[in-house]
Design a protein around this motif. Structure first.
Motif, PDB file in Angstrom:
ATOM      1  N   ASP A  19     -31.322  32.938 -49.496  1.00  0.00           N
ATOM      2  CA  ASP A  19     -30.282  33.677 -48.775  1.00  0.00           C
ATOM      3  C   ASP A  19     -29.762  32.903 -47.567  1.00  0.00           C
ATOM      4  O   ASP A  19     -29.327  33.476 -46.577  1.00  0.00           O
ATOM      5  N   ALA A  20     -29.782  31.576 -47.660  1.00  0.00           N
ATOM      6  CA  ALA A  20     -29.344  30.734 -46.542  1.00  0.00           C
ATOM      7  C   ALA A  20     -27.901  31.016 -46.143  1.00  0.00           C
ATOM      8  O   ALA A  20     -27.554  30.968 -44.958  1.00  0.00           O
ATOM      9  N   GLU A  25     -24.585  32.736 -41.266  1.00  0.00           N
ATOM     10  CA  GLU A  25     -23.611  33.539 -40.535  1.00  0.00           C
ATOM     11  C   GLU A  25     -24.241  34.152 -39.281  1.00  0.00           C
ATOM     12  O   GLU A  25     -23.605  34.202 -38.221  1.00  0.00           O
ATOM     13  N   THR A  26     -25.482  34.606 -39.402  1.00  0.00           N
ATOM     14  CA  THR A  26     -26.192  35.135 -38.237  1.00  0.00           C
ATOM     15  C   THR A  26     -26.337  34.062 -37.168  1.00  0.00           C
ATOM     16  O   THR A  26     -26.123  34.310 -35.978  1.00  0.00           O
ATOM     17  N   ALA A  27     -26.698  32.855 -37.603  1.00  0.00           N
ATOM     18  CA  ALA A  27     -26.879  31.759 -36.653  1.00  0.00           C
ATOM     19  C   ALA A  27     -25.568  31.393 -35.963  1.00  0.00           C
ATOM     20  O   ALA A  27     -25.536  31.161 -34.748  1.00  0.00           O
ATOM     21  N   LEU A  28     -24.501  31.363 -36.706  1.00  0.00           N
ATOM     22  CA  LEU A  28     -23.212  31.016 -36.115  1.00  0.00           C
ATOM     23  C   LEU A  28     -22.752  32.081 -35.127  1.00  0.00           C
ATOM     24  O   LEU A  28     -22.216  31.761 -34.065  1.00  0.00           O
ATOM     25  N   HIS A  34     -26.590  23.718 -33.917  1.00  0.00           N
ATOM     26  CA  HIS A  34     -27.274  22.724 -34.757  1.00  0.00           C
ATOM     27  C   HIS A  34     -28.015  23.473 -35.854  1.00  0.00           C
ATOM     28  O   HIS A  34     -28.955  24.223 -35.569  1.00  0.00           O
ATOM     29  N   ILE A  35     -27.587  23.289 -37.096  1.00  0.00           N
ATOM     30  CA  ILE A  35     -28.127  24.066 -38.215  1.00  0.00           C
ATOM     31  C   ILE A  35     -28.400  23.126 -39.388  1.00  0.00           C
ATOM     32  O   ILE A  35     -27.580  22.264 -39.707  1.00  0.00           O
ATOM     33  N   GLY A  36     -29.567  23.315 -40.017  1.00  0.00           N
ATOM     34  CA  GLY A  36     -29.929  22.432 -41.112  1.00  0.00           C
ATOM     35  C   GLY A  36     -30.583  23.136 -42.273  1.00  0.00           C
ATOM     36  O   GLY A  36     -30.821  24.343 -42.259  1.00  0.00           O
ATOM     37  N   PHE A  37     -30.879  22.332 -43.294  1.00  0.00           N
ATOM     38  CA  PHE A  37     -31.526  22.824 -44.501  1.00  0.00           C
ATOM     39  C   PHE A  37     -32.280  21.657 -45.126  1.00  0.00           C
ATOM     40  O   PHE A  37     -32.132  20.502 -44.706  1.00  0.00           O
ATOM     41  N   LYS A  38     -33.104  21.950 -46.123  1.00  0.00           N
ATOM     42  CA  LYS A  38     -33.882  20.910 -46.801  1.00  0.00           C
ATOM     43  C   LYS A  38     -33.154  20.449 -48.055  1.00  0.00           C
ATOM     44  O   LYS A  38     -32.198  21.087 -48.522  1.00  0.00           O
ATOM     45  N   ASP A  39     -33.637  19.364 -48.625  1.00  0.00           N
ATOM     46  CA  ASP A  39     -32.995  18.808 -49.807  1.00  0.00           C
ATOM     47  C   ASP A  39     -33.423  19.516 -51.089  1.00  0.00           C
ATOM     48  O   ASP A  39     -32.943  19.173 -52.170  1.00  0.00           O
ATOM     49  N   LEU A  42     -32.163  24.964 -53.193  1.00  0.00           N
ATOM     50  CA  LEU A  42     -30.891  25.498 -53.671  1.00  0.00           C
ATOM     51  C   LEU A  42     -30.153  24.417 -54.464  1.00  0.00           C
ATOM     52  O   LEU A  42     -30.312  23.222 -54.188  1.00  0.00           O
ATOM     53  N   PRO A  43     -29.328  24.807 -55.429  1.00  0.00           N
ATOM     54  CA  PRO A  43     -28.527  23.806 -56.150  1.00  0.00           C
ATOM     55  C   PRO A  43     -27.507  23.150 -55.230  1.00  0.00           C
ATOM     56  O   PRO A  43     -27.144  23.699 -54.181  1.00  0.00           O
ATOM     57  N   PHE A  44     -27.030  22.010 -55.662  1.00  0.00           N
ATOM     58  CA  PHE A  44     -26.142  21.203 -54.822  1.00  0.00           C
ATOM     59  C   PHE A  44     -24.902  21.973 -54.399  1.00  0.00           C
ATOM     60  O   PHE A  44     -24.467  21.865 -53.243  1.00  0.00           O
ATOM     61  N   ASP A  45     -24.306  22.765 -55.301  1.00  0.00           N
ATOM     62  CA  ASP A  45     -23.059  23.435 -54.930  1.00  0.00           C
ATOM     63  C   ASP A  45     -23.267  24.441 -53.808  1.00  0.00           C
ATOM     64  O   ASP A  45     -22.384  24.627 -52.955  1.00  0.00           O
ATOM     65  N   GLU A  46     -24.442  25.075 -53.756  1.00  0.00           N
ATOM     66  CA  GLU A  46     -24.714  26.006 -52.660  1.00  0.00           C
ATOM     67  C   GLU A  46     -25.011  25.259 -51.361  1.00  0.00           C
ATOM     68  O   GLU A  46     -24.633  25.714 -50.268  1.00  0.00           O
TER      69      GLU A  46
END
Length: 225
Positions: A19-20, A25-28, A34-39, A42-46
């Motif tokens: 549910d990233a 949206e909550t973070a924004l 500064h917002i990140g995610f791991k590799d 989730l699939p690439f398109d998401e």
């Protein structure tokens, strides 16, 4: 006072959460810049949608590589370029990554030390980790270091201080941070920033509540102290 950035990771246990796109949206709305995610997770398109949303909002986008084998890491690096993120965190195959990102605007912060397992763990004593950090930081294409200080055995504040004293490039502290004391130790040790994901999403950081809004507010306040 030097800048000290809180990087909110849309991740739990070293995976981007399903549910990233909701949490971003909550973070924004909370003004997180500064917002990140791991590799993985989730699939690439998401991941591409995440990256676009972060950057369209004027925030900086980060991807952290936790894949351990060389081939997976290099695929993730190429994906980072396609995603258009601003920062590439993590990974260990520095000599293989640098030719891929040469000439790009991507800022590269690999892991110093020996990394194993998933979630990633930093192995070795302080001297060996510092030596690794110094060697990696000498590369012109390395912008800084991603230090898993709180996933290492021993004294994490001492390790942070030693690494920051040994290298002239910025250090981001990562790895299961879940208290204001740890945030203060990262800042006091000379770090340029820190990442928090799981503890915020699980409502574990000391705050007025367990909601993500309350968690992000408390972490942001801790970063300013």
């Amino acid at each position: 006072m030097p800048q000290f950035d809180f990087i909110f990771m849309l991740t739990r246990n070293d995976r981007t959460v399903e549910d990233a796109l909701i949490h971003v949206e909550t973070a924004l709305r909370a003004g997180i810049g500064h917002i990140g995610f791991k590799d993985i997770g989730l699939p690439f398109d998401e991941l591409a949608r995440l990256s676009r949303r972060i950057k369209d909002a004027g925030a900086s986008a980060y991807i952290e590589v936790v894949s351990l084998d060389r081939e997976s890491e290099l695929r993730s690096v190429k994906a980072a370029l396609d995603l258009g993120v601003d920062f590439l965190l993590g990974g260990t195959h520095v000599d293989d990554v640098l030719p891929i990102i040469e000439g790009t605007a991507l800022r590269y912060y690999p892991f110093p030390g020996r990394i194993s397992g998933h979630p990633s763990v930093l192995e070795g004593d302080e001297a060996s980790i510092v030596a690794s950090a110094v060697t990696i930081a000498r590369h012109a294409g390395v912008s800084g270091l991603d230090l898993l200080a709180y996933r290492a055995k021993g004294n994490a504040p001492a390790l942070i201080k030693a690494i920051c004293a040994a290298v002239s490039k910025p250090v981001i502290v990562a790895g299961s941070i879940d208290s204001e004391e740890q945030v203060r130790a990262a800042r006091a040790g000379g770090a340029a920033g820190f990442t928090i994901g799981t503890s915020a999403l699980d409502g574990r950081f000391p705050a007025d509540g367990t909601s993500l809004e309350a968690q992000l507010a408390a972490i942001s306040q801790a970063a300013r102290r």
